[in-house]
Scaffold this motif. Sequence first.
Motif, PDB file in Angstrom:
ATOM      1  N   LEU A   1       1.957   8.151  22.674  1.00 50.86           N
ATOM      2  CA  LEU A   1       0.836   8.339  23.593  1.00 50.86           C
ATOM      3  C   LEU A   1       1.098   7.613  24.909  1.00 50.86           C
ATOM      4  N   TYR A   2       1.642   6.414  24.826  1.00 50.29           N
ATOM      5  CA  TYR A   2       1.953   5.670  26.043  1.00 50.29           C
ATOM      6  C   TYR A   2       3.089   6.339  26.816  1.00 50.29           C
ATOM      7  N   ARG A   3       4.128   6.726  26.114  1.00 57.70           N
ATOM      8  CA  ARG A   3       5.299   7.325  26.758  1.00 57.70           C
ATOM      9  C   ARG A   3       4.943   8.651  27.435  1.00 57.70           C
ATOM     10  N   LYS A   4       4.136   9.471  26.773  1.00 58.63           N
ATOM     11  CA  LYS A   4       3.831  10.801  27.304  1.00 58.63           C
ATOM     12  C   LYS A   4       2.659  10.826  28.275  1.00 58.63           C
ATOM     13  N   MET A   5       1.684   9.914  28.083  1.00 58.39           N
ATOM     14  CA  MET A   5       0.474   9.993  28.892  1.00 58.39           C
ATOM     15  C   MET A   5       0.103   8.690  29.589  1.00 58.39           C
ATOM     16  N   GLY A   6       0.797   7.610  29.278  1.00 56.44           N
ATOM     17  CA  GLY A   6       0.521   6.335  29.928  1.00 56.44           C
ATOM     18  C   GLY A   6      -0.672   5.579  29.363  1.00 56.44           C
ATOM     19  N   PHE A   7      -1.162   5.986  28.207  1.00 50.21           N
ATOM     20  CA  PHE A   7      -2.312   5.316  27.592  1.00 50.21           C
ATOM     21  C   PHE A   7      -1.856   4.238  26.630  1.00 50.21           C
TER      22      PHE A   7
ATOM     23  N   VAL B   1      -8.535   3.759  23.144  1.00 47.50           N
ATOM     24  CA  VAL B   1      -7.722   3.697  24.351  1.00 47.50           C
ATOM     25  C   VAL B   1      -8.185   2.500  25.179  1.00 47.50           C
TER      26      VAL B   1
ATOM     27  N   SER C   1       2.721   6.707  16.870  1.00 52.26           N
ATOM     28  CA  SER C   1       1.818   7.543  17.664  1.00 52.26           C
ATOM     29  C   SER C   1       1.329   6.800  18.906  1.00 52.26           C
TER      30      SER C   1
END
Length: 99
Positions: free
Chosen positions: A28-34, A47, A24
């Motif tokens: 989250l990083y791949r889709k939103m950069g977080f 975050v 997860s």
Amino acid sequence: WLTIDGQEIYRHTKAAGHIFEKVSDEALYRKMGFRVATRPDGVAREVVGISEEKRDKYSSRRRTITKGTAELAKAYEERTGRAPGAHELARMAQWVNLT
């Protein structure tokens, strides 16, 4: 038909939880950069890069817990004549969170 061995599943619960966190976090990083990291207290994950001030500003749950804990602490001090200690404050916060 045989039943699933619940003990074997239970034995791997912690490992499955770690895998879920990793997958997860990467999504989250791949889709939103977080980026997500474990907090210094080790209790939860958060975050990366969001200041405590901003996090507290937008966390209604935290505000509710903080306010409720302060009210309980005040009542405790009035009743006992002393401020609650760290352990007592933590228990109060847990109680507010769960009610």
